[in-house]
Each structure stands twice: as C-alpha cells, then as structure tokens.
Design a protein around this motif. Sequence first.
Motif, PDB file in Angstrom:
ATOM      1  N   TRP A 297     -47.664   0.584 -20.123  1.00 22.12           N
ATOM      2  CA  TRP A 297     -46.543   1.530 -20.262  1.00 22.12           C
ATOM      3  C   TRP A 297     -46.035   1.954 -18.882  1.00 22.12           C
ATOM      4  O   TRP A 297     -44.836   1.880 -18.586  1.00 22.12           O
TER       5      TRP A 297
ATOM      6  N   VAL B  20     -39.745   6.950 -18.812  1.00 22.16           N
ATOM      7  CA  VAL B  20     -38.673   6.996 -19.811  1.00 22.16           C
ATOM      8  C   VAL B  20     -39.259   7.189 -21.211  1.00 22.16           C
ATOM      9  O   VAL B  20     -38.810   8.032 -21.975  1.00 22.16           O
ATOM     10  N   LEU B  21     -40.267   6.397 -21.545  1.00 22.34           N
ATOM     11  CA  LEU B  21     -40.873   6.474 -22.880  1.00 22.34           C
ATOM     12  C   LEU B  21     -42.093   7.392 -22.840  1.00 22.34           C
ATOM     13  O   LEU B  21     -42.750   7.503 -21.810  1.00 22.34           O
TER      14      LEU B  21
ATOM     15  N   TYR C 181     -38.958  -1.373 -14.794  1.00 20.04           N
ATOM     16  CA  TYR C 181     -37.599  -1.152 -15.307  1.00 20.04           C
ATOM     17  C   TYR C 181     -36.755  -0.406 -14.275  1.00 20.04           C
ATOM     18  O   TYR C 181     -35.619  -0.803 -13.961  1.00 20.04           O
ATOM     19  N   LYS C 182     -37.335   0.662 -13.706  1.00 16.17           N
ATOM     20  CA  LYS C 182     -36.586   1.431 -12.704  1.00 16.17           C
ATOM     21  C   LYS C 182     -36.305   0.573 -11.473  1.00 16.17           C
ATOM     22  O   LYS C 182     -35.225   0.652 -10.881  1.00 16.17           O
TER      23      LYS C 182
ATOM     24  N   LYS D 247     -37.189   0.286 -27.296  1.00 16.34           N
ATOM     25  CA  LYS D 247     -36.821   1.669 -26.950  1.00 16.34           C
ATOM     26  C   LYS D 247     -36.508   1.930 -25.495  1.00 16.34           C
ATOM     27  O   LYS D 247     -35.961   2.984 -25.172  1.00 16.34           O
ATOM     28  N   LEU D 248     -36.879   1.012 -24.593  1.00 22.30           N
ATOM     29  CA  LEU D 248     -36.764   1.351 -23.172  1.00 22.30           C
ATOM     30  C   LEU D 248     -35.311   1.397 -22.716  1.00 22.30           C
ATOM     31  O   LEU D 248     -34.626   0.369 -22.687  1.00 22.30           O
ATOM     32  N   GLN D 249     -34.826   2.575 -22.415  1.00 24.74           N
ATOM     33  CA  GLN D 249     -33.473   2.736 -21.876  1.00 24.74           C
ATOM     34  C   GLN D 249     -33.393   4.081 -21.178  1.00 24.74           C
ATOM     35  O   GLN D 249     -33.773   5.107 -21.732  1.00 24.74           O
ATOM     36  N   LEU D 250     -32.912   4.053 -19.934  1.00 26.75           N
ATOM     37  CA  LEU D 250     -32.801   5.277 -19.158  1.00 26.75           C
ATOM     38  C   LEU D 250     -31.373   5.800 -19.289  1.00 26.75           C
ATOM     39  O   LEU D 250     -30.435   5.169 -18.801  1.00 26.75           O
TER      40      LEU D 250
ATOM     41  N   ASP E  66     -42.481   0.907 -17.038  1.00 22.53           N
ATOM     42  CA  ASP E  66     -41.545   1.943 -16.617  1.00 22.53           C
ATOM     43  C   ASP E  66     -41.143   1.739 -15.155  1.00 22.53           C
ATOM     44  O   ASP E  66     -39.963   1.792 -14.799  1.00 22.53           O
TER      45      ASP E  66
ATOM     46  N   ARG F 129     -42.572  -2.216 -28.181  1.00 24.37           N
ATOM     47  CA  ARG F 129     -42.092  -0.844 -28.035  1.00 24.37           C
ATOM     48  C   ARG F 129     -41.090  -0.755 -26.875  1.00 24.37           C
ATOM     49  O   ARG F 129     -40.037  -0.133 -26.984  1.00 24.37           O
TER      50      ARG F 129
END
Lengths: 163, 557
Positions: free
Chosen positions: B138, A144-145, B145-146, B57-60, B142, B53
Amino acid sequence: MPVGRQGNLIVRSSKSVPDSELRAKLIEQIKKEKKPYGLYFEDIAGGFTLTLRNMPQAFQIMPLMVWKVYPDGRPDELVRGVDIIGTPLAALNRIILTGTKMDVFNGECGAESGSVPVSAAAPAMLFSEIEVQKVAQGHDRPPVLPPPGFEKTQTQTAKQGGR
Amino acid sequence: MRKLLIFALLLLPLLAATSLLADDKDDKVPAADVSSNDHGDPVLKAMLTELKRSQEKLQLGQLQRPYYIDYQVTELQDYAADATLGALRSDQANVGRFVRVVVRIGDYKQDSYFGEGQGTVEVMPMDNNETALRHQLWLATDKAYKAALGGLTEKQAALKNVVVEHEVPDFSEEKPADSVRDVAKLDVDLNKWKEVLRSTSNLFRVDPDLQSSDATLHFRLLNRFFVNTEGTVTRSGRAVYSLSFSGGTQAADGMRLDRSHGYTVTKPEELPTSEQIQKDVQKLIATFAELRKAPVVEDDYHGPVLFSADAATAMFEQLIVRNIVGTRPDLGNPARTSGDFASYYKSRVLPDFFTVVDDPRSKKIDDQSLIGSYDVDDEGVKVEPVTVIEKGVLVNYLLGREPIRDFIHSNGHGRTGLAGPPRPSISNLIFKASNAMSFDDLKKKLIQMCRDQGRPYGYYVETTGVRLAPRLLWRVYVNDGHMELVRGAVFNQLDTRSLRSDILAAGNDQYVYNRSEPVPSTIVAPSLLFDELEIQRANRARETLPQYPAPPITSAK
C-alpha cells in the motif's frame, strides 16, 4: 582512527529534591519568571553536538514527548514540532536543581571514529531557561488510500501509553 | 501590485498541473483486469488483493488515475564465503525480500516512466503475513503513484525542449501471462562447502611465490513474484551456484600475473567434485611457474590469431552483448538504440557464416546447464528464441517493454538482477558457425597462414582477463608446431570492426560461459581464427617485488 569517546557517563547532583516535588518547583519557577507556561520534556529521540573548530559549538536535541505545563492548574498540553537548541556551556549553567532518581540510557553514539556503544546516567533536571525552536516540517501528502483492512473505518489513534 | 503578483504565483502550480487532470474517460476503471488466480500462494494473494484495490480506487483528487501498475517481489538468499591458505576469511549470509512497484499514468503512447516515475523499491516482510505484506505494498504503491505524477510532468517538460524525430510508444502492449512455477530452495550443506573452500585454498601453499590466492563461493537463490494490472501473474525460482579460485604473483621483473578459474551452475550436483577441483587447481598453479619464466612480448605483431572458445566467449561478451540489446537512447536522440549497433539494423556485423540466437528456452548444451534460461521475463512477457544475427546480418534486437524505433513489442528480454528496473539483457546467447572445422584444423590453418606470410610464429589466445588482456597467450611456431607461453601482451584495436571483417573461420567446438552478473546469463561460442589482429606489449608501470620473502608456508596444514 580511534578518538577520545564517551564510555559510561554518570551525572550526579549535590542539589536535588525528590522527583515528586520537581513539578511544584517547575511551577514555582514559571510564576517567578512570569511566563504563561513551562515545558516538560518527557522523552527525546536523540541529539547531537557540533564539536569541530570551524563550526559553532552548538547542540540540538529532538524531543518526542513535550508537554506545556501551565501555572494556573490547567491540565498539561501535549505539543509537537519543538527542538531544543543551544550551546553546551550556557545551557548547562542554567540547571537549578535535579531529581534523585537516576535513569540510564544505553545506546550507540556516532562521531568521527564511528558508532560505539555508550551509556549515560542522570537524574531529571530543572532548567531556569532553555532555548527551543520550531522543527522544519515536511509537507508530504498522507497516503491517498486508507491502509489495507481499514477501508470502511476511520483510522484509529492509540489511546494507550507507550513511546 | 503586490496582490497581483501573489495571485499570479498561486496560479502557476495550477497551470502546471492541468495536463495531469483526469479526463472523463479516466473515471472508468481501466479495461484490463487484475487476475483473480493467486494459485494458492500467500505472497501472490497479498499482491493481487492490493493491486486490485489500487487499480480500482487509487486517484489523488482530480489528477489522473494509473493506467498500469505492476508489483515485483524478489526474495533473495545469498551466501558468500572465501578462504585463503586453508583459512576461512569471510562468511556472509544475506536474506531478504524487496518489492518494486511501478505505477504508470498517461497511456501506452506517452506515460510517466521517466525520472522519479521509474518505480519505487521498498523492503518487504519476509513472513507470509498478508496484513504486513499488503501494508508495505500500500505504502509503496502510494509513493510510486505520487512519483509517477511528478515523472509525467517532468517528461512533458523535457519533451518541450527537444525535437522528436521518431514517435515511438513509451510502453509496449503485451498479452498477459499466467506462469506460476515452483519457488527454488537452496539445497546445499554450507558447512561442507566452507570445508571445500579451506581445502581448495590450502592447495595454493605449494607455491611460495604466490602473493595472493583464494577460493570463493557464492550461492544465490532468487524467487520472484510478479503481477500487473493487465492480468499477468508469474512466479519463478532460480538458483545460481558459483565456486571459483584465483591466484596472483609477480614475475622477477615486477609484472603482475593473475589467473582464476570458476564454475557457475544451476544445481548443486553440477558443482565439481573435490577431485576435479584439485586437478583444476593444480593445473592453474602450474601455469604461475610457467608464466613467471615466460618471455615478455616485445614487438608489435599484426597477423593471424587463434582464439580458444573460452576466449571467444569473453570477447563476444565485451563486443557484442551490450550492442544487441535495444536500449532506448535519451529523449530526443534520434538513434535507434544506445549501443554501437544503433545504425546496423539489417547490416553485416559478423562474417556471413555466423548466426547468433538468444534462446531462453534452451536449458542444456551437452551436459552443461545454461544459467540464462527462463520462461517469462521480469516484465511478465513470455519468451521464444530470438535470432539476433542471421548469416552475419543484424536482424533483431533483444527487447523489454520499452520499444525502440521499428520494434514496438518486447521479445521477453526485460530482466533485472535484484530490484532495479528491468533492462533488455541476453539470456543464453549462442554463436554458431555454418562452416565450422575442428580446433586442430584451425590450428593447422593458423600455421599455414603464418608460413605463407613468412612468419616464424602465430598467436593462440587460450584465456583472457580484464579488458580482454590475454592471460594465457601462446606463440605457435611454424617450423614444428610447438607452443611457447608469453606474457605482457594486449590487443590493439580489437573492436566491432575486426569482428565484421577479420574473422576467417570458426571451430566446431563450443565453450559454455555462465555468468551470474549483471543477470544470470550464458554465452556459448566456438573457437575463432582471425585473419589479422594487432598484439602489442602492455605498457604499464610495474611495482617492485616485496622487500622480504613471505613467511614460510609448508604444504602440510
């Protein structure tokens, strides 16, 4: 339990042309077969062969760098998502000729008796025919980032060579 | 018709995803804030930078943003070696760094911590290189989150199939902690200790009837870094040094006889001296000869049994430890916890003269260090001593941040060994009896009880092995108090019910049992006198003795 395994497998050819002439031979073959293009496998990640009696005696090779070679002088085109498949006897019978320069592969080979260190040496080879198939591909979303440190710039792609 | 069907199929994933879509309130950055104090530590710096960070900012697409993220980095140095008959047999070093990332979406009441949404573990670079560390964080964030998006859907689907009797929040709200301690260093000469293994294992040569014997060391160092989006920053270091030796033999009738002895400490200087080890080995070897000629327990015995403090800690480990942790049962199960004490809250589980406290702050008892000590648990929650059993009544459970019915806050017991999900665990679990008497008085009492009941002898358990089968079990004779070693016995029906009703008295002695697995923890308990326990012969198939003797072993190297 130990089983019969490869040690240093050296393939030599009695029908070879200098490596610089191989490309011309490939194009000649493409024209002869009236194909729109041929394939040049520059590098592979690995492969395997099924050897059990209750399975088809087939092999699969996973190439890393594959180029489409056109007979009309267009530049070669890098492609991805191709696997080489076939059966060993049929495939090996379609070698037309080879290059002269031998290349050595040193690595690990896995089988029933585990991973053993092996070597294989062979020249470049021109096949009249080889079977390829599309690779099954994942559909994972990219992260995503952007990676840390690249928040403001686009991700750079490598322009230099290398595997 | 065909077109319609395709349309319906396309719509399905969209419908399933609606619950994951962000509301307006999710567009704001969550209220809690990532700490900006990295305490000058490069690992914490990389963790905090990437955490901030990700939080911001993390949003899908239009899907929900995380409401909580944590990073736990574990640095491991692990050395294990063993020797037999004076020869080194294995020598292994294992060094590495891992990260466990947990991303939660939803809210404290109901979130994504379910199925695949329970965190992601990845290998981390070992050098303190900020770019390399952040890069791995990072990718792990990711992935987590998914997985959390999948976890929430999975949980919501599972909840539709069960009736939830008690609404308990999914995640407890806790105050942020800032506790940065020194990292630990492994401070030993490994070659010296390998030599100790050789010489210790060599001592076993004196007994030609021993079929197996070894001396083992296991030194483990764990440094842990933890940050979360609530503002918590912690760093801690812990070392555990274990040394042990063991042997195995067979009696003439084929019965297998095993003994072992170990030391588990937090500082290398607390490891035993060579002289001490030699003394303990010789004592252990002597018991093999005794055990081989000891009579086998034949008849069932129902009567008074005395447990040494050592045997008592092993028994409490089996019967109490897993039942006092507040582990939430499966979705829809109305029980409070998943242990045997699920329905025993505010009920008696031990005699009323027992009080049990779990005390992570306690560091030493007498001269022995307790290996279960810590300031902040593996979920970043500060700890205080917790009275679990008060005057025999279960008054509390040990909890991490997964609440159970009536216990919506952590009491700082969420712990993990390496990189697994933190689970409620004990730290230093201390059993104390208010009416304690000396061990000699307990023994006198045992004899008196047996005499009153017209028995020729009672039993004394000195030490136990697998599944609490006694390894050193003595008959204590009523007529003159002499003790006779017996073998081949097991307890029948030694369970939580016997703890509640059959313990008559406890000693004023205490044994400190340091265990390194599943997490470094300590159990401290006194000797115990049981009113009535059942001891019977172990009925197990016996292997025949080796067909020919061992190669000659001399006592000299």
